[in-house]
Design a protein around this motif. Sequence first.
Motif, PDB file in Angstrom:
ATOM      1  N   SER A   1       0.618  -1.715  -0.498  1.00 14.83           N
ATOM      2  CA  SER A   1      -0.552   0.028  -0.668  1.00 14.83           C
ATOM      3  C   SER A   1       1.048   1.216  -0.070  1.00 14.83           C
ATOM      4  CB  SER A   1      -1.137   0.314   1.472  1.00 14.83           C
ATOM      5  OG  SER A   1      -1.417   1.345   1.043  1.00 14.83           O
ATOM      6  N   ALA A   2       1.487   1.437   0.880  1.00 17.64           N
ATOM      7  CA  ALA A   2       2.673   2.233   1.534  1.00 17.64           C
ATOM      8  C   ALA A   2       3.605   2.939  -0.599  1.00 17.64           C
ATOM      9  CB  ALA A   2       3.871   2.535   2.094  1.00 17.64           C
ATOM     10  N   ASN A   3       3.563   2.074  -0.851  1.00 17.21           N
ATOM     11  CA  ASN A   3       4.409   2.693  -1.873  1.00 17.21           C
ATOM     12  C   ASN A   3       3.874   1.978  -3.211  1.00 17.21           C
ATOM     13  OD1 ASN A   3       6.413   3.016  -0.310  1.00 17.21           O
ATOM     14  ND2 ASN A   3       8.020   1.468  -1.781  1.00 17.21           N
ATOM     15  N   LYS A   4       2.544   1.971  -3.055  1.00 17.48           N
ATOM     16  CA  LYS A   4       1.685   1.861  -4.338  1.00 17.48           C
ATOM     17  C   LYS A   4       2.156   0.529  -5.537  1.00 17.48           C
ATOM     18  CE  LYS A   4      -1.255   5.406  -3.093  1.00 17.48           C
ATOM     19  NZ  LYS A   4      -0.973   5.231  -2.128  1.00 17.48           N
ATOM     20  N   LEU A   5       2.139  -0.311  -5.361  1.00 25.34           N
ATOM     21  CA  LEU A   5       3.126  -1.437  -5.416  1.00 25.34           C
ATOM     22  C   LEU A   5       2.060  -2.457  -5.377  1.00 25.34           C
ATOM     23  CD1 LEU A   5       4.963  -2.140  -7.407  1.00 25.34           C
ATOM     24  CD2 LEU A   5       6.354  -2.839  -5.879  1.00 25.34           C
ATOM     25  N   LEU A   6       1.643  -3.425  -6.490  1.00 21.76           N
ATOM     26  CA  LEU A   6       1.532  -4.762  -6.353  1.00 21.76           C
ATOM     27  C   LEU A   6       2.175  -5.789  -7.149  1.00 21.76           C
ATOM     28  CD1 LEU A   6      -1.859  -7.056  -5.966  1.00 21.76           C
ATOM     29  CD2 LEU A   6      -1.971  -6.633  -8.289  1.00 21.76           C
ATOM     30  N   VAL A   7       2.613  -6.698  -5.795  1.00 23.61           N
ATOM     31  CA  VAL A   7       2.972  -7.771  -6.556  1.00 23.61           C
ATOM     32  C   VAL A   7       2.734  -9.021  -6.929  1.00 23.61           C
ATOM     33  CG1 VAL A   7       5.373  -9.289  -6.210  1.00 23.61           C
ATOM     34  CG2 VAL A   7       5.648  -7.006  -5.626  1.00 23.61           C
ATOM     35  N   ILE A   8       3.019  -9.873  -8.177  1.00 26.52           N
ATOM     36  CA  ILE A   8       2.531 -11.315  -7.912  1.00 26.52           C
ATOM     37  C   ILE A   8       4.113 -12.328  -8.230  1.00 26.52           C
ATOM     38  CG2 ILE A   8       1.638 -12.804  -9.708  1.00 26.52           C
ATOM     39  CD1 ILE A   8       0.104  -9.652 -10.841  1.00 26.52           C
ATOM     40  N   THR A   9       3.340 -13.040  -7.432  1.00 20.48           N
ATOM     41  CA  THR A   9       4.566 -14.455  -7.371  1.00 20.48           C
ATOM     42  C   THR A   9       4.222 -15.365  -7.358  1.00 20.48           C
ATOM     43  OG1 THR A   9       3.701 -15.270  -5.212  1.00 20.48           O
ATOM     44  CG2 THR A   9       4.629 -12.945  -5.414  1.00 20.48           C
ATOM     45  N   ASP A  10       4.770 -16.248  -7.435  1.00 22.42           N
ATOM     46  CA  ASP A  10       4.017 -17.681  -8.112  1.00 22.42           C
ATOM     47  C   ASP A  10       3.766 -18.930  -7.234  1.00 22.42           C
ATOM     48  OD1 ASP A  10       6.747 -18.792  -7.347  1.00 22.42           O
ATOM     49  OD2 ASP A  10       7.867 -19.028  -9.081  1.00 22.42           O
ATOM     50  N   SER A  11       3.385 -19.688  -6.964  1.00 25.10           N
ATOM     51  CA  SER A  11       2.574 -20.692  -6.085  1.00 25.10           C
ATOM     52  C   SER A  11       4.055 -21.142  -5.371  1.00 25.10           C
ATOM     53  CB  SER A  11       2.024 -21.921  -6.867  1.00 25.10           C
ATOM     54  OG  SER A  11       2.976 -23.000  -7.258  1.00 25.10           O
ATOM     55  N   SER A  12       5.362 -21.089  -5.433  1.00 30.10           N
ATOM     56  CA  SER A  12       6.737 -21.122  -4.913  1.00 30.10           C
ATOM     57  C   SER A  12       6.345 -19.960  -3.470  1.00 30.10           C
ATOM     58  CB  SER A  12       7.257 -21.663  -4.722  1.00 30.10           C
ATOM     59  OG  SER A  12       7.220 -23.040  -5.639  1.00 30.10           O
ATOM     60  N   TRP A  13       6.532 -18.711  -4.388  1.00 27.83           N
ATOM     61  CA  TRP A  13       6.566 -17.139  -3.576  1.00 27.83           C
ATOM     62  C   TRP A  13       7.816 -16.400  -4.593  1.00 27.83           C
ATOM     63  CZ3 TRP A  13       2.863 -14.958  -0.905  1.00 27.83           C
ATOM     64  CH2 TRP A  13       1.918 -16.221   0.101  1.00 27.83           C
ATOM     65  N   LYS A  14       8.312 -16.943  -5.324  1.00 31.45           N
ATOM     66  CA  LYS A  14       8.892 -16.771  -6.448  1.00 31.45           C
ATOM     67  C   LYS A  14       7.841 -15.025  -7.365  1.00 31.45           C
ATOM     68  CE  LYS A  14      12.631 -16.667  -9.837  1.00 31.45           C
ATOM     69  NZ  LYS A  14      13.482 -16.052  -9.149  1.00 31.45           N
ATOM     70  N   ALA A  15       8.779 -13.912  -7.153  1.00 36.67           N
ATOM     71  CA  ALA A  15       8.101 -12.527  -7.505  1.00 36.67           C
ATOM     72  C   ALA A  15       8.484 -13.002  -9.014  1.00 36.67           C
ATOM     73  CB  ALA A  15       8.589 -11.426  -6.815  1.00 36.67           C
ATOM     74  N   LYS A  16       7.586 -12.956  -9.548  1.00 36.02           N
ATOM     75  CA  LYS A  16       7.185 -12.611 -11.288  1.00 36.02           C
ATOM     76  C   LYS A  16       6.905 -11.432 -12.287  1.00 36.02           C
ATOM     77  CE  LYS A  16       4.490 -16.015 -13.165  1.00 36.02           C
ATOM     78  NZ  LYS A  16       3.516 -16.936 -13.993  1.00 36.02           N
ATOM     79  N   GLN A  17       6.515 -10.583 -10.766  1.00 37.92           N
ATOM     80  CA  GLN A  17       6.201  -9.092 -12.017  1.00 37.92           C
ATOM     81  C   GLN A  17       5.397  -8.368 -10.679  1.00 37.92           C
ATOM     82  OE1 GLN A  17       6.716  -6.753 -13.894  1.00 37.92           O
ATOM     83  NE2 GLN A  17       5.580  -8.491 -15.769  1.00 37.92           N
ATOM     84  N   ALA A  18       4.958  -7.191 -11.269  1.00 36.17           N
ATOM     85  CA  ALA A  18       5.581  -5.920  -9.958  1.00 36.17           C
ATOM     86  C   ALA A  18       4.586  -4.852 -10.887  1.00 36.17           C
ATOM     87  CB  ALA A  18       6.476  -5.480  -9.234  1.00 36.17           C
ATOM     88  N   TYR A  19       3.485  -4.415 -10.700  1.00 39.99           N
ATOM     89  CA  TYR A  19       3.117  -3.263 -11.290  1.00 39.99           C
ATOM     90  C   TYR A  19       2.606  -1.934 -10.206  1.00 39.99           C
ATOM     91  CZ  TYR A  19       1.432  -6.794 -14.550  1.00 39.99           C
ATOM     92  OH  TYR A  19       0.941  -7.606 -15.894  1.00 39.99           O
ATOM     93  N   PRO A  20       2.750  -1.553 -10.908  1.00 40.79           N
ATOM     94  CA  PRO A  20       2.645   0.121  -9.831  1.00 40.79           C
ATOM     95  C   PRO A  20       0.781   0.227  -9.796  1.00 40.79           C
ATOM     96  CG  PRO A  20       3.643   0.701 -12.931  1.00 40.79           C
ATOM     97  CD  PRO A  20       2.714  -0.384 -12.265  1.00 40.79           C
ATOM     98  N   LEU A  21       0.658   0.921  -8.966  1.00 40.24           N
ATOM     99  CA  LEU A  21      -1.108   1.353  -9.317  1.00 40.24           C
ATOM    100  C   LEU A  21      -0.785   2.305  -8.832  1.00 40.24           C
ATOM    101  CD1 LEU A  21      -1.460  -1.055  -5.906  1.00 40.24           C
ATOM    102  CD2 LEU A  21      -2.016  -1.901  -8.601  1.00 40.24           C
ATOM    103  N   THR A  22      -1.641   3.119  -9.922  1.00 41.75           N
ATOM    104  CA  THR A  22      -1.777   5.219  -9.932  1.00 41.75           C
ATOM    105  C   THR A  22      -2.296   5.129  -8.509  1.00 41.75           C
ATOM    106  OG1 THR A  22      -2.161   4.469 -12.120  1.00 41.75           O
ATOM    107  CG2 THR A  22      -2.795   6.487 -11.526  1.00 41.75           C
ATOM    108  N   GLY A  23      -1.484   6.356  -8.016  1.00 39.70           N
ATOM    109  CA  GLY A  23      -2.394   6.942  -6.886  1.00 39.70           C
ATOM    110  C   GLY A  23      -3.681   7.819  -7.128  1.00 39.70           C
ATOM    111  N   ASN A  24      -4.066   8.095  -7.658  1.00 38.25           N
ATOM    112  CA  ASN A  24      -5.855   8.776  -8.489  1.00 38.25           C
ATOM    113  C   ASN A  24      -6.982   7.598  -8.452  1.00 38.25           C
ATOM    114  OD1 ASN A  24      -5.495   7.987 -11.337  1.00 38.25           O
ATOM    115  ND2 ASN A  24      -6.106   9.747 -11.601  1.00 38.25           N
ATOM    116  N   ILE A  25      -6.076   6.461  -8.522  1.00 37.37           N
ATOM    117  CA  ILE A  25      -6.916   5.067  -8.178  1.00 37.37           C
ATOM    118  C   ILE A  25      -6.915   4.540  -7.384  1.00 37.37           C
ATOM    119  CG2 ILE A  25      -8.065   3.022  -9.805  1.00 37.37           C
ATOM    120  CD1 ILE A  25      -7.098   4.375 -12.397  1.00 37.37           C
ATOM    121  N   PHE A  26      -5.963   4.119  -6.752  1.00 38.90           N
ATOM    122  CA  PHE A  26      -5.556   3.517  -5.268  1.00 38.90           C
ATOM    123  C   PHE A  26      -4.610   4.243  -4.029  1.00 38.90           C
ATOM    124  CE2 PHE A  26      -4.762   0.744  -8.873  1.00 38.90           C
ATOM    125  CZ  PHE A  26      -5.652  -0.470  -8.786  1.00 38.90           C
TER     126      PHE A  26
END
Length: 208
Positions: free
Chosen positions: A146-171
């Motif tokens: 939340s603090a850095n407006k970021l959505l991280v996606i990991t695989d089923s073993s918790w290895k990060a595979k993508q990170a998306y910025p969350l636009t402040g005027n929406i989130f």
Amino acid sequence: MESAKTVSFQVWQKGDYEDIAILNGQIFVLKCNGFLYTFPISDAIYEEADKVEELKTILPKGEYEGMYADEFKNQLYILCKKCEADYSWNTTTGYIVQPGDSIYVSSSFQINVSDIKQYDGKVKEGFRPSALAKNPISGEWFVPYSANKLLVITDSSWKAKQAYPLTGNIFNQPEGIAFDKTGNLYISNEGNHISSGDILKFQRGSIN
């Protein structure tokens, strides 16, 4: 393991309660300090539940915000926001809690912050998740920061595979996340003195 203490729990009882989950007919409530409270879902209709199990030492001391109930594995997944195990800022630790006659932590897992950095640089001072949810279609984990407006996606073993910025005027303050059974994603924003809280729905496949 811990022998749970039985307490009375009122819906208006003060405290910083961060997440709630339902698993096999039991409601679990997570407090920011890692305390867990559980009671039968049948008691949820009352203003005060008399037989609430209070679990103060199941989780290591720290700050917690996210919990997920896996009904197929009969497990709770709880992520640290700020715990001693992650003092170096290189990892984010989570714990798998096994409910039952004796509730205990059965294992732990970690998200490696360096894996996130290759997708987004907003984790120089660690990754402090505010919630977590499992995609029922892909098995991936979706974890907002939340603090850095970021959505991280990991695989089923918790290895990060993508990170998306969350636009402040929406989130404004993305503090909650969930999927429905068809794979649609929901992200909730906390309100403040300027903006009202809301829940945003994303059709399956619109993110990842």
